[in-house]
Design an enzyme around this catalytic site. Structure first.
Site: not given
Ligand code: GLA
Length: 408
Positions: A150, A181, A193
């Site tokens: 995580g 991508e 992220d």
């Protein structure tokens, strides 16, 4: 309004940490030479991982998030080749990929290299549009970020690959365009992220509004506070499909509520009163998912306000509330994570704790005052050991200034 950086010194990465990283990257170059042999200069890059402190499961619902990059991440060693071949290898994963630069896979292989190959496809297309043929290279990945914990090892790899290729091929992409991508590997993740990694700044949390992409850095004084990450070491095979299921449930809740909220373009735009008024018509599971999202949006704004007031205890309290909601409304926690959060928040000097990343295992992030580290360590290890008969990994991470080439 957000950039009150003058109140704090924004620290660079500490000298000790810089030297450790330098040593690790030089070792990585030695591993590259052992694997690929040959001569010619090998270039090195570092790309951090991230923890998210507020805004859990909001990015794919258009909400705000507050992640920060950490001083652990991916190492990349790259050397161009003249024959148009590409070789990808990793010190952390089994299997290698060898292919022609002009013949990139169209489908994911469900292997670790799907992430860099996804980036490669994007950047090759970009390079092609500029009229430049894609050149071959050898690339060795490695690093010190636990995989599947995580901490976004995937975004760390993707943004690191994008930066390394952009610089090697002279594409000069700005940091904002180095986002990963994401479609290629089949995870329906949001934008948090790659932004958290690509826009990292040491000593700061990133405020990112995922509806319009607006962002700002919010200083967190590292002289007074630190971030601990406790890893349950639980890794769930089903985590990706369970994550995709949450994405689908939120989309469905939005589809059902949107007709009652004029102008809404994502779940974040639905008002809590609208949800309450329509709760009886919604599947109870979808109503709980939507309730988490809408309350988490409010908590994330409240956490930002607390941070701007210098009220770190107020910020931490929102983190702990977020965890309760992830456990009871969003159903992404597991007993190992709950045990760590409960033990952490009972500790003097801890301001807040919650699971980070998608959940279903992985890590808890703890915000604490400096000096509280030994007690936190003892408490979480005792509580976790007593219940599960083994120790969690607890580490204290520093911040990071983002992906960069390392020039010894
Ligand atoms: C995963 C995803 C992120 C985000 C978080 C939950 O880490 O990759 O995009 O959705 O879960 O906040």
């Amino acid at each position: 309004m957000l950039a009150r950086a003058g109140r704090y010194a924004l620290p660079a990465v500490s000298e000790t940490r810089r030297l450790e990283l330098e040593r690790a990257l030089l070792e990585h170059r030695a591993l590259f030479l052992r694997r690929f042999g040959g001569d010619g200069p090998v270039r090195l890059w570092f790309s951090p991982g991230r923890v998210n402190l507020m805004g859990a499961h909001l990015d794919y619902n258009g909400g705000p998030v507050m992640p920060t990059a950490i001083d652990r991440g991916t190492f990349l060693a790259l050397r161009p080749r003249s024959d148009g071949r590409i070789q990808l290898a990793s010190t952390l994963e089994l299997g290698e990929l060898e292919l022609e630069a002009g013949d990139l896979p169209l489908q994911p292989a469900r292997r670790w290299w799907d992430y860099p190959v996804g980036v490669l496809r994007e950047l090759s297309a970009h390079s092609g549009r500029l009229g430049r043929p894609v050149a071959g290279f050898d690339l060795l990945f490695g690093g010190n970020l636990p995989v599947g914990a995580g901490l976004s090892s995937s975004a760390s790899i993707c943004v690191g690959t994008a930066l390394a290729l952009s610089e090697t091929w002279g594409l000069c992409l700005p940091r904002l365009e180095l986002v990963a991508e994401r479609g290629f590997v089949g995870v329906q993740c949001g934008i948090m992220d790659p932004y958290a990694v690509g826009l990292a700044r040491a000593g700061s949390l990133l405020w990112l509004d995922c509806k319009d992409g607006s962002n700002a850095w919010m200083p967190l004084d590292p002289e007074l506070h630190t971030i601990a990450v406790a890893d349950t070491l639980v890794r769930r095979e089903l985590a990706q499909s369970a994550f995709n299921e949450r994405v689908r449930q939120c989309a469905q809740a939005f589809a059902e509520l949107a007709p009652h909220q004029p102008g809404a373009t994502c779940l974040r735009d639905i008002r809590l009163e609208t949800l309450e008024a329509r709760r009886g018509e919604l599947d109870p599971l979808l109503a709980r998912r939507a309730e988490h999202v809408l309350r988490e949006v409010a908590r994330t704004f409240a956490a930002r306000d607390a941070l701007l007031r210098g009220d770190l205890a107020g910020f931490g309290a929102q983190m702990t509330r977020a965890h309760a909601s992830l456990r009871t409304l969003f159903d992404v926690s597991v007993p190992e994570l709950d045990t760590l959060v409960d033990a952490a928040v009972g500790c003097e000097g801890v301001l807040g704790a919650r699971l980070t990343g998608a959940g279903f295992g992985g890590c808890v992030v703890v915000l604490l005052r400096r000096g509280a580290e030994p007690e936190l360590l003892a408490r979480v290890q005792n509580a976790f050991g007593a219940r599960f008969g083994r120790a969690p990994t607890v580490e204290f991470f520093g911040g990071d200034e983002g992906p960069r080439e390392f020039r010894p």
